[in-house]
Design a protein around this motif. Structure first.
Motif, PDB file in Angstrom:
ATOM      1  N   THR A 247       1.751  -1.594  13.183  1.00  0.00           N
ATOM      2  CA  THR A 247       0.298  -2.549  13.494  1.00  0.00           C
ATOM      3  C   THR A 247      -0.730  -2.519  12.838  1.00  0.00           C
ATOM      4  OG1 THR A 247      -0.553  -2.220  14.902  1.00  0.00           O
ATOM      5  CG2 THR A 247       0.909  -3.666  16.312  1.00  0.00           C
ATOM      6  N   ASN A 248      -0.678  -1.602  11.483  1.00  0.00           N
ATOM      7  CA  ASN A 248      -1.883  -0.773  11.131  1.00  0.00           C
ATOM      8  C   ASN A 248      -1.061  -0.487   9.675  1.00  0.00           C
ATOM      9  OD1 ASN A 248      -4.626  -1.016  10.857  1.00  0.00           O
ATOM     10  ND2 ASN A 248      -4.748   1.184  11.497  1.00  0.00           N
ATOM     11  N   TYR A 249       0.271  -1.050   9.268  1.00  0.00           N
ATOM     12  CA  TYR A 249       1.267  -0.621   8.520  1.00  0.00           C
ATOM     13  C   TYR A 249      -0.087  -1.329   6.668  1.00  0.00           C
ATOM     14  CZ  TYR A 249       5.042   0.229   5.050  1.00  0.00           C
ATOM     15  OH  TYR A 249       5.949   0.325   4.172  1.00  0.00           O
ATOM     16  N   SER A 250      -0.451  -2.278   7.021  1.00  0.00           N
ATOM     17  CA  SER A 250      -0.819  -2.614   6.069  1.00  0.00           C
ATOM     18  C   SER A 250      -2.115  -1.988   5.654  1.00  0.00           C
ATOM     19  CB  SER A 250      -1.246  -4.683   6.293  1.00  0.00           C
ATOM     20  OG  SER A 250      -2.445  -4.686   7.150  1.00  0.00           O
ATOM     21  N   ASN A 251      -2.840  -1.571   5.562  1.00  0.00           N
ATOM     22  CA  ASN A 251      -3.528  -0.400   5.711  1.00  0.00           C
ATOM     23  C   ASN A 251      -3.460   0.568   5.372  1.00  0.00           C
ATOM     24  OD1 ASN A 251      -5.696  -2.427   6.528  1.00  0.00           O
ATOM     25  ND2 ASN A 251      -5.083  -2.317   8.743  1.00  0.00           N
ATOM     26  N   ILE A 252      -2.561   0.860   5.062  1.00  0.00           N
ATOM     27  CA  ILE A 252      -1.726   2.587   4.419  1.00  0.00           C
ATOM     28  C   ILE A 252      -2.843   2.432   2.586  1.00  0.00           C
ATOM     29  CG2 ILE A 252      -0.608   3.795   3.076  1.00  0.00           C
ATOM     30  CD1 ILE A 252       1.317   2.795   5.739  1.00  0.00           C
ATOM     31  N   ARG A 253      -3.249   2.990   2.180  1.00  0.00           N
ATOM     32  CA  ARG A 253      -4.582   2.537   1.610  1.00  0.00           C
ATOM     33  C   ARG A 253      -4.410   4.162   0.658  1.00  0.00           C
ATOM     34  NH1 ARG A 253      -7.502   2.391   5.835  1.00  0.00           N
ATOM     35  NH2 ARG A 253      -9.178   3.947   5.714  1.00  0.00           N
ATOM     36  N   ILE A 254      -4.557   4.432  -0.587  1.00  0.00           N
ATOM     37  CA  ILE A 254      -4.707   5.531  -1.830  1.00  0.00           C
ATOM     38  C   ILE A 254      -6.224   4.829  -2.606  1.00  0.00           C
ATOM     39  CG2 ILE A 254      -4.198   6.795  -3.963  1.00  0.00           C
ATOM     40  CD1 ILE A 254      -1.058   5.754  -3.499  1.00  0.00           C
ATOM     41  N   GLN A 255      -7.234   5.789  -3.338  1.00  0.00           N
ATOM     42  CA  GLN A 255      -8.333   5.148  -2.968  1.00  0.00           C
ATOM     43  C   GLN A 255      -8.801   6.046  -3.891  1.00  0.00           C
ATOM     44  OE1 GLN A 255     -10.029   4.689   1.009  1.00  0.00           O
ATOM     45  NE2 GLN A 255     -10.902   3.011   0.059  1.00  0.00           N
ATOM     46  N   ASP A 256      -9.489   5.580  -4.574  1.00  0.00           N
ATOM     47  CA  ASP A 256     -10.275   6.860  -5.961  1.00  0.00           C
ATOM     48  C   ASP A 256     -11.097   7.394  -5.563  1.00  0.00           C
ATOM     49  OD1 ASP A 256     -12.043   5.145  -6.638  1.00  0.00           O
ATOM     50  OD2 ASP A 256     -11.173   4.462  -9.070  1.00  0.00           O
ATOM     51  N   ALA A 257     -11.926   8.034  -6.311  1.00  0.00           N
ATOM     52  CA  ALA A 257     -13.772   8.783  -5.899  1.00  0.00           C
ATOM     53  C   ALA A 257     -14.840   7.602  -5.563  1.00  0.00           C
ATOM     54  CB  ALA A 257     -13.695  10.064  -6.809  1.00  0.00           C
TER      55      ALA A 257
END
Length: 707
Positions: A247-257
């Motif tokens: 259910t939380n698949y869409s919130n997978i993320r990569i973020q910079d600093a």
């Protein structure tokens, strides 16, 4: 007269019996000694941790279990057993032998989220009869990420009794199990007295239903804390079991600093989650990957209990450009626009570093129409930014000096060979991408072998690792020839070829090195001919110091692995001969064709058009070889369902062991293992889970305890 005749008769009978007894006694020790002679060297049955394992505890010992009791070999070789990290740095350890196991105990804890490789040289260990290991054995694993406890502790409030009671009675011990279901009473008024508190030493029975086992992460690429990651990196996360979207698949993320999100395309394949950034990552930037709880589920619906996070840092191209020993090809006039001839600018950049240094290719497409770029200077590194593309329609790079490294470059649409190393040592090609190479060979413009993407000629100490090759039309993808030794070809991906995948030359040289953990798919898929010469891994010269291990081969025209090595072990080979269409006439569709390879063990071969393992020869001496512990299934449908096939005619052969193999088929067959050996001696076929058929032409074959 009667007595003399009777006496003569008895004497004749006695002489005859003595002769028979003498003949039997003379024969018996010869036969028994031949059967009992132990010529089988020790070989690896299993390792702990297993080869390729993830999430290995950092404090564990490393255990390698052999087929029999072992002893140290020559001291210098025994002491050459090594443990190294991903950068090749040695790890200090203490080793000891316990019966049939070698135990390696690192002096310090291993690093978290780190890859380690264990290497046991040929001859480092032996059995009690002096038989030494025949080939080098190596394997590796990745340690677990640091454990971070994010579960808050439950606060326990202490109760203070301001009026201590005087305890004059010994404590009462209750030894009968008690289930305590009473809710503790709250006393608002402290009690003063001499009452003795009761002591209950038996824990209460926990009737709580256990929660389902949560999904866990077994590793990631890049690993946590990795540096110098290429700017076009695709991120993968490996789980403990097959996964699906949660259910939380869409919130997978990569973020910079700075917390800025990176746009990615996410996908699932089995137990692997892949995150593919839409654009290149920034140079020298740290990124954090977050897989939220509930993002993916296992088959039981369980998910990660908490968020899983890790970080990595990309390659610092700015530092490279500012390093006095590093130069940018664009500063020498290269345009990188895909249209301008950049040949001379690239050559000038290389020549500007007479004592070595780094040549940086920024983002762009560099065209080398017909020139040969020469690297005659030692200590040179060619590196890309992750999206540096080089097109060489009719030229190549020619490297003739030592300590040359080529990494993070993409070579696309090159009609001939790309990287030609000759008489060089300590060379590395890593993390490069090759696509659509060798068209001129395919259409007949060139007929010699100068067409593979990577060609090593008379080189020593070469490392070809972690490269990707796609749609290669030349006669080989990676080729090694000429005198040379100690090469490593590992962790490469080869997909869709017209001919061979990895080729070890035809010359009469005993090559030394390893072919390990490579993935080869669709070998020969685009062949224009009859399919001859479309082997995934081919060894053209007997090389008893070569090991072929832990490779994955899926879908070929011809054989999976062919040729003579010291060791062929732990390979998985599927669907040999599956590419079969009009015009393909080759009938060489074997999983492994090992000929005189000394040890063939623990390979898994499935769905081969012909035999899983086959040796057919009329000239090669295949004596002193062992095939053991292999698993063959659904092979030989065009060869009477034979899983293992040994045919040697016209040359003597002795001391061959085929044992402890498993051959299964979906069709009824009484020929799982077939032998046709016309001049054999001590050919042992024992303890196999397979029917065995011994041809009437055979001599010297002893088949026992087969099921």
């Amino acid at each position: 007269m009667f007595n003399n005749q009777r006496l003569k008769s008895r004497l004749c009978w006695l002489v005859l019996n003595l002769t028979l007894i003498s003949s039997f006694l003379a024969w018996m020790p010869v036969k028994n000694s031949a059967a009992a002679a132990d010529r089988t060297p020790p070989y690896v049955l299993s390792t702990s941790p297993a080869s390729g394992a993830y999430n290995v505890p950092i404090g564990n010992n490393i255990t390698i279990k052999f087929s029999e009791k072992i002893l140290p070999g020559p001291l210098a070789t025994y002491n050459s057993i090594s443990v190294t990290d991903a950068g090749g740095n040695p790890v200090a350890f203490v080793k000891n032998i316990s019966s049939s196991s070698l135990i390696i105990d690192p002096v310090n804890f291993l690093g978290s989220s780190s890859y380690y490789s264990i290497t046991i040289p040929a001859g480092a260990l032996k059995d009690s009869n002096g038989n030494r290991m025949r080939a080098k054995y190596s394997f590796g694993f990745t340690t677990a990420a640091p454990v971070t406890d994010v579960t808050p502790m439950t606060s326990i409030t202490s109760v203070t009794n301001t009026t201590p009671a005087t305890d004059t009675t010994p404590p009462v011990t209750n030894t009968t199990p008690v289930t305590d279901t009473t809710t503790p009473a709250t006393s608002a008024t402290p009690t003063t007295g001499t009452t003795t508190p009761a002591t209950n030493t038996t824990p209460a029975t926990d009737t709580t239903t256990p929660a389902p086992v949560a999904l866990t992460v077994s590793g990631s690429d890049p690993s946590n804390g990795s540096t110098d990651i290429s700017l076009d990196k695709t991120i993968s996360i490996n789980f403990s079991e097959t996964i699906s979207k949660g259910t939380n698949y869409s919130n997978i993320r990569i973020q910079d600093a700075g917390g800025n999100l990176v746009t990615t395309t996410n996908s699932i394949n089995g137990a692997v989650l892949t995150l593919d950034p839409l654009n290149n990552l920034n140079s020298s930037a740290t990124y954090r990957v977050t897989i939220p709880a509930g993002a993916v589920n296992n088959q039981n619906g369980s998910s990660l209990v908490t968020d899983y996070t890790f970080s990595f840092t990309t390659i610092n191209t700015t530092n490279l450009a500012s390093d006095p020993s590093a130069v940018d090809v664009k500063s020498f006039g290269a345009k990188g626009d895909g249209a301008t001839d950049d040949s001379q600018a690239i050559q000038n950049a290389i020549n500007s570093l007479p004592t070595g240094g780094t040549i940086l290719f920024p983002d762009g497409t560099y065209l080398i129409p017909a020139s040969e770029i020469k690297i005659k200077i030692p200590n040179i590194t060619l590196t890309g930014s992750g999206n540096s593309i080089i097109k060489i329609p009719n030229g190549n790079f020619y490297i003739v000096n030592n300590n040359v490294t080529i990494n993070n470059l993409k070579f696309i649409d090159c009609n001939r060979q790309v990287l030609h190393f000759e008489s060089a040592s300590n060379i590395t090609v890593s993390n490069c991408y090759f696509e659509n190479i060798g068209s001129d060979f395919l259409i007949g413009k060139i007929s010699n072998y100068h067409s593979p993407p990577v060609h090593l000629s008379q080189c020593t100490g070469a490392k070809i690792n972690k490269n990707k090759f796609y749609n290669i039309k030349s006669d080989n993808v990676i080729r090694v020839d000429g005198p040379g030794n100690e090469f490593t070809i590992s962790e490469n991906e080869i997909d869709t070829t017209s001919y061979k995948g990895i080729m070890i030359g035809y010359e009469s040289n005993n090559y030394s090195g390893s072919i390990d953990k490579n993935t080869l798919r669709n070998i020969g898929l685009t062949t224009p001919g009859d399919g001859v010469g479309t082997v995934a891994i081919y060894i053209g010269s007997p090389s008893y110091s070569l090991s072929v291990t832990n490779n994955y081969i899926d879908t070929t025209v011809e054989n999976g692995i062919e040729g003579v090595a010291g060791l062929i072990a732990n390979n998985t080979i599927k669907n040999v001969g599956a590419i079969y269409r009009s015009g393909i006439t080759t009938t060489s569709n074997y999983g492994i064709s090992p000929y005189a390879t000394q040890l063939v063990t623990n390979n898994t071969i499935e769905n081969s058009r012909r035999s899983g393992i086959k040796c057919w020869t009329q000239s090669l001496d295949v004596s002193n070889t062992v095939w053991t512990g292999n698993k063959i299934s659904d092979c030989g449908r065009d060869e009477s369902n034979v899983g293992i096939y040994l045919s040697v005619n016209g040359v003597p052969v002795s001391n061959v062991e085929i044992k402890n193999n498993t051959v299964t088929t979906t069709q009824n067959s009484n020929t799982g293992i077939y032998l046709r050996v016309s001049n054999g001696n001590n050919i042992q076929v024992n303890n196999n889970i397979s029917p065995v058929l011994v041809d009437s032409i055979c001599t010297g074959v002893i088949a026992t305890n087969n099921v």
